[in-house]
Design a protein around this motif. Structure first.
Motif, PDB file in Angstrom:
ATOM      1  N   ARG A  13       0.838  -1.207   0.000  1.00 34.28           N
ATOM      2  CA  ARG A  13       0.000   0.000   0.000  1.00 34.28           C
ATOM      3  C   ARG A  13       0.870   1.253   0.000  1.00 34.28           C
ATOM      4  N   THR A  14       1.965   1.219   0.752  1.00 34.06           N
ATOM      5  CA  THR A  14       2.880   2.353   0.801  1.00 34.06           C
ATOM      6  C   THR A  14       3.545   2.562  -0.549  1.00 34.06           C
ATOM      7  N   ILE A  15       3.967   1.488  -1.185  1.00 35.93           N
ATOM      8  CA  ILE A  15       4.565   1.577  -2.522  1.00 35.93           C
ATOM      9  C   ILE A  15       3.547   2.154  -3.502  1.00 35.93           C
ATOM     10  N   ALA A  16       2.315   1.679  -3.441  1.00 35.79           N
ATOM     11  CA  ALA A  16       1.260   2.189  -4.324  1.00 35.79           C
ATOM     12  C   ALA A  16       1.052   3.681  -4.099  1.00 35.79           C
ATOM     13  N   TYR A  17       1.020   4.111  -2.844  1.00 35.74           N
ATOM     14  CA  TYR A  17       0.824   5.526  -2.532  1.00 35.74           C
ATOM     15  C   TYR A  17       1.999   6.364  -3.027  1.00 35.74           C
ATOM     16  N   LEU A  18       3.224   5.846  -2.895  1.00 36.89           N
ATOM     17  CA  LEU A  18       4.389   6.573  -3.385  1.00 36.89           C
ATOM     18  C   LEU A  18       4.350   6.712  -4.907  1.00 36.89           C
ATOM     19  N   ILE A  19       3.909   5.665  -5.598  1.00 41.57           N
ATOM     20  CA  ILE A  19       3.757   5.743  -7.058  1.00 41.57           C
ATOM     21  C   ILE A  19       2.710   6.796  -7.412  1.00 41.57           C
ATOM     22  N   ASP A  20       1.564   6.761  -6.723  1.00 37.82           N
ATOM     23  CA  ASP A  20       0.525   7.772  -6.966  1.00 37.82           C
ATOM     24  C   ASP A  20       1.045   9.173  -6.669  1.00 37.82           C
ATOM     25  N   SER A  21       1.805   9.324  -5.599  1.00 37.70           N
ATOM     26  CA  SER A  21       2.357  10.635  -5.239  1.00 37.70           C
ATOM     27  C   SER A  21       3.297  11.136  -6.329  1.00 37.70           C
ATOM     28  N   PHE A  22       4.113  10.246  -6.876  1.00 40.62           N
ATOM     29  CA  PHE A  22       5.026  10.637  -7.951  1.00 40.62           C
ATOM     30  C   PHE A  22       4.241  11.072  -9.186  1.00 40.62           C
ATOM     31  N   ILE A  23       3.226  10.291  -9.545  1.00 40.88           N
ATOM     32  CA  ILE A  23       2.376  10.634 -10.695  1.00 40.88           C
ATOM     33  C   ILE A  23       1.722  11.994 -10.466  1.00 40.88           C
ATOM     34  N   LEU A  24       1.182  12.196  -9.275  1.00 38.56           N
ATOM     35  CA  LEU A  24       0.519  13.462  -8.964  1.00 38.56           C
ATOM     36  C   LEU A  24       1.498  14.623  -8.938  1.00 38.56           C
ATOM     37  N   PHE A  25       2.706  14.373  -8.467  1.00 39.08           N
ATOM     38  CA  PHE A  25       3.718  15.429  -8.483  1.00 39.08           C
ATOM     39  C   PHE A  25       3.998  15.854  -9.922  1.00 39.08           C
ATOM     40  N   ILE A  29       2.004  19.254  -9.770  1.00 40.17           N
ATOM     41  CA  ILE A  29       3.014  20.236  -9.374  1.00 40.17           C
ATOM     42  C   ILE A  29       3.872  20.638 -10.577  1.00 40.17           C
ATOM     43  N   ALA A  30       4.593  19.688 -11.121  1.00 31.00           N
ATOM     44  CA  ALA A  30       5.508  20.028 -12.215  1.00 31.00           C
ATOM     45  C   ALA A  30       4.734  20.482 -13.454  1.00 31.00           C
ATOM     46  N   GLY A  31       3.678  19.770 -13.796  1.00 31.14           N
ATOM     47  CA  GLY A  31       2.931  20.096 -15.004  1.00 31.14           C
ATOM     48  C   GLY A  31       2.094  21.343 -14.884  1.00 31.14           C
ATOM     49  N   PHE A  32       1.096  21.303 -14.016  1.00 29.35           N
ATOM     50  CA  PHE A  32       0.139  22.401 -13.891  1.00 29.35           C
ATOM     51  C   PHE A  32       0.801  23.695 -13.416  1.00 29.35           C
ATOM     52  N   GLN A  33       1.602  23.599 -12.366  1.00 25.47           N
ATOM     53  CA  GLN A  33       2.230  24.801 -11.822  1.00 25.47           C
ATOM     54  C   GLN A  33       3.209  25.409 -12.825  1.00 25.47           C
ATOM     55  N   SER A  34       3.960  24.566 -13.530  1.00 26.28           N
ATOM     56  CA  SER A  34       4.881  25.073 -14.555  1.00 26.28           C
ATOM     57  C   SER A  34       4.110  25.765 -15.676  1.00 26.28           C
ATOM     58  N   PHE A  35       3.000  25.158 -16.090  1.00 27.45           N
ATOM     59  CA  PHE A  35       2.161  25.767 -17.122  1.00 27.45           C
ATOM     60  C   PHE A  35       1.715  27.163 -16.695  1.00 27.45           C
ATOM     61  N   LEU A  36       1.284  27.299 -15.444  1.00 21.41           N
ATOM     62  CA  LEU A  36       0.823  28.603 -14.961  1.00 21.41           C
ATOM     63  C   LEU A  36       1.959  29.616 -14.888  1.00 21.41           C
TER      64      LEU A  36
END
Length: 183
Positions: A13-25, A29-36
């Motif tokens: 579950r922790t590994i899954a959450y870390l993968i999701d966190s990386f995807i969301l980052f 963060i990197a995608g949306f915030q950089s676009f703005l």
């Protein structure tokens, strides 16, 4: 489920959450915030950091990070697979008596993200964290304590459930692919 099985499941579950966190980052963060920033639509561009209020920071965090992350979890929990991309990679899925449904997905994601939102509130008020010293904020300690409870609870009960599992009546199980037909 024996303790070893609960530890193994918590690790998955922790590994899954870390993968999701990386995807969301990457996406949020990197995608949306950089676009703005590139388009000049970021609300804090050209402003001195010390002129940004705690209220502005919290509204910005809520609108540009919390809501997209929440929507990711709700959408993924409500798919036919009943799993996020990280859960799929770790071969996990939500198991219920039926489909979790949109209401269950929304409640599960909401409860799951409570410590995260408490941290954002603590770092935003009374002034943004770069202006005021926030390590003494009681909300930070509450968020940290809740995170510890969320993480330890699956080890302390026989079914490996966390708080959001208990409240929504779900359990996380290993997903097994159906056997393939041989030609």
């Amino acid at each position: 489920m024996i303790l070893f099985g609960r530890v193994r499941m918590l690790l998955l579950r922790t590994i899954a959450y870390l993968i999701d966190s990386f995807i969301l980052f990457i996406l949020v963060i990197a995608g949306f915030q950089s676009f703005l920033l590139i388009t000049g639509l970021h609300p804090f561009i050209g402003r001195h950091l010390y002129s940004i209020s705690g209220n502005e920071l919290h509204i910005w965090l809520f609108a540009s990070i919390i809501i997209p992350v929440y929507m990711y979890f709700v959408t993924m929990f409500n798919t036919r697979a009943q799993a996020t991309l990280g859960m799929r990679a770790a071969r996990l899925q939500i198991n219920t008596t039926g489909r979790i449904g949109i209401g269950g997905a929304m409640l599960r994601a909401l409860i799951m993200l409570v410590p995260w939102e408490l941290t954002h509130i603590a770092l935003s008020y009374p002034k943004p964290f770069w202006v005021a010293h926030h390590l003494q904020s009681p909300l930070l300690y509450i968020a940290l304590s809740l995170t510890g409870i969320y993480w330890l609870l699956p080890l302390l009960n026989l079914h490996g459930k966390s708080i959001h599992d208990f409240i929504t009546g779900t359990i996380i199980i290993r997903w097994h692919m159906p056997p393939t037909k041989k030609p």
